[in-house]
Design a protein around this motif. Sequence first.
Motif, PDB file in Angstrom:
ATOM      1  N   ASN A 201       0.885  -1.331   0.085  1.00 43.01           N
ATOM      2  CA  ASN A 201      -0.214   0.041  -0.029  1.00 43.01           C
ATOM      3  C   ASN A 201       0.860   1.264  -0.029  1.00 43.01           C
ATOM      4  O   ASN A 201       1.794   1.148   0.883  1.00 43.01           O
ATOM      5  CB  ASN A 201      -0.916   0.022   1.235  1.00 43.01           C
ATOM      6  N   LYS A 202       0.763   2.318  -0.923  1.00 41.91           N
ATOM      7  CA  LYS A 202       1.675   3.137  -1.176  1.00 41.91           C
ATOM      8  C   LYS A 202       1.656   4.261   0.166  1.00 41.91           C
ATOM      9  O   LYS A 202       2.758   4.517   0.801  1.00 41.91           O
ATOM     10  CB  LYS A 202       1.087   4.295  -2.376  1.00 41.91           C
ATOM     11  N   SER A 203       0.696   4.303   0.829  1.00 38.02           N
ATOM     12  CA  SER A 203       0.641   5.312   2.098  1.00 38.02           C
ATOM     13  C   SER A 203       1.419   4.604   3.267  1.00 38.02           C
ATOM     14  O   SER A 203       1.809   5.159   3.860  1.00 38.02           O
ATOM     15  CB  SER A 203      -0.939   5.540   2.137  1.00 38.02           C
ATOM     16  N   MET A 224      -1.235  11.737   2.633  1.00 35.31           N
ATOM     17  CA  MET A 224      -2.219  10.834   2.250  1.00 35.31           C
ATOM     18  C   MET A 224      -3.620  11.596   2.506  1.00 35.31           C
ATOM     19  O   MET A 224      -3.667  12.270   3.510  1.00 35.31           O
ATOM     20  CB  MET A 224      -2.062   9.681   3.402  1.00 35.31           C
ATOM     21  N   SER A 225      -4.579  11.242   1.547  1.00 30.74           N
ATOM     22  CA  SER A 225      -5.816  12.082   1.367  1.00 30.74           C
ATOM     23  C   SER A 225      -5.701  13.281   1.978  1.00 30.74           C
ATOM     24  O   SER A 225      -6.354  13.803   2.981  1.00 30.74           O
ATOM     25  CB  SER A 225      -6.798  11.129   2.713  1.00 30.74           C
ATOM     26  N   ASN A 246      -3.978   5.643  -4.066  1.00 28.13           N
ATOM     27  CA  ASN A 246      -3.164   4.763  -3.137  1.00 28.13           C
ATOM     28  C   ASN A 246      -2.797   3.398  -3.415  1.00 28.13           C
ATOM     29  O   ASN A 246      -1.821   2.981  -3.223  1.00 28.13           O
ATOM     30  CB  ASN A 246      -3.752   4.852  -1.852  1.00 28.13           C
ATOM     31  N   SER A 247      -3.831   2.911  -4.243  1.00 26.46           N
ATOM     32  CA  SER A 247      -3.664   1.448  -4.642  1.00 26.46           C
ATOM     33  C   SER A 247      -3.313   1.216  -6.080  1.00 26.46           C
ATOM     34  O   SER A 247      -3.955   0.190  -6.623  1.00 26.46           O
ATOM     35  CB  SER A 247      -4.663   0.490  -3.919  1.00 26.46           C
ATOM     36  N   TYR A 301      -6.487   8.931  -2.559  1.00 25.01           N
ATOM     37  CA  TYR A 301      -5.210   9.561  -3.198  1.00 25.01           C
ATOM     38  C   TYR A 301      -4.134  10.005  -2.333  1.00 25.01           C
ATOM     39  O   TYR A 301      -4.423  10.290  -1.065  1.00 25.01           O
ATOM     40  CB  TYR A 301      -5.537  10.669  -3.934  1.00 25.01           C
ATOM     41  N   VAL A 302      -2.982  10.046  -2.999  1.00 27.81           N
ATOM     42  CA  VAL A 302      -1.778  10.734  -2.141  1.00 27.81           C
ATOM     43  C   VAL A 302      -1.212  11.671  -2.980  1.00 27.81           C
ATOM     44  O   VAL A 302      -0.928  11.834  -4.241  1.00 27.81           O
ATOM     45  CB  VAL A 302      -0.561   9.508  -2.290  1.00 27.81           C
TER      46      VAL A 302
END
Length: 458
Positions: A201-203, A224-225, A246-247, A301-302
């Motif tokens: 998971n990116k975040s 993040m967000s 993010n994914s 989203y990031v």
Amino acid sequence: MSLTFCNVHFTQAPDRVVYVSGALMKNLKLSGKKLVHLRLGGDRVPATIKRINKAGNHLYLASGVRRGIKIPKPGGVYLRSQQEGEVQIGPLIGVLSDGPTSSPTNPFGSRTAFIKQLLRQGSRISYIFAFTPRDIHWGDETVNGYFLNEAGRFVRKRVPLPDVVYNRLPSRRAETTNTISQLRDRFVRRRIPFFNWSFFNKSDIYRLLEKDPTVGRYVPESIMSPTPEQIKEMLDRHSLVYYKPNSGSLGNGIYRLSYIPRSGYYARYRKNGRNALLRFSSFNSLMRTLQARHGRALRGYVAQQGIRLIEIDNCPIDFRFHMHKNGKNQWVVVGIGAKKAGKGSVTTHLKNGGSLLTPEQALTRAFGSRADEVLRNAKAVAITLAEAIESHQQHLIGEIGFDIGIDREEKIWMFEANAKPGRSIFKHPSLRAEGKASVDHILDHCLYLSKFRRRDGS
């Protein structure tokens, strides 16, 4: 423990007898014994030992033995003598994947060619097969696996649960289902190593690494967000921001946001297979457009600080570093592809118009005589990043794909870490040897995890 590579042969004798060459008897410390317990995976069968006069390491298995532990085929494989009188044959390696159809020739869809390459190379040193979650029979702890025959075609054979599982399930969605969660837990409860547990998971990765004192400086600022206010503040400071799911994967859904004083705000993105560019006179109009396009999905989203990367022909360059654990359980860089963005593209993904170069070609264009030193530094950073990610993981990982950027001051940045990296860089003619080496490292790590490689690496 003694570990020996030998040639396994089949005989038609119906008894539970094994015929062992003199050299193999000595290597396995079976001299003077009349009985041995043979094991494949979790299956175990007793057999009478009969010595034969034949040079080299040879093991002949009567049909009663083969049926008892489901030996899939003759050929070269390892023997591992364990406790008194027990010899394990293997390793039995399982490659977990899935496919869109039950086609006998293309059971794993777009991954079939890679899985065939794994099975082709792995069959020289192991019993290796591919399987899907549907192929496991937990009641009798067997798998109806896909093996390759000598003609290169898939054949189905029932074998015990494997000694090690290499996870190449293709879908994030599938990995979050209860079925797959239970599958992984069942392997762990049986103490069967299961590596490449799930997609990253990116975040989570950004959060872990930016707080890590050894690697935090390589991670661009990420939120993040983010709220619209946070995005605007980041744009004011950096003038360039990547806004991405993010994914996500393959560059889907990514926006390259930029701010140019007295000109306005710009959003580059991919639409209907083409690169698109929108200009906005105000930040609020930019955000209204993004919210209209994605709605609640923007919560996943990031926002990430944009980096002014090195360029060739005014097109940014970044690098895919394909990392593996080797047979000594160490991280190594196996392959590097330099990805040149297509004109006007928001990312360097090849499917979005990017092109592939060798790292030497790209770095020589950017840094001239300093190219070799920059590359050595980048490799060292990639290994440090892999070690840092592994230190924060609860489960086994053996492979990572990094998207790494280098700016004009030679500073190195890590943009993405992928637990199941794609293999498109290995299609480059100059990287085909690295593609084969990648498969060899996967197999070597399977030997290590299944204890069919001595911990000193021999």
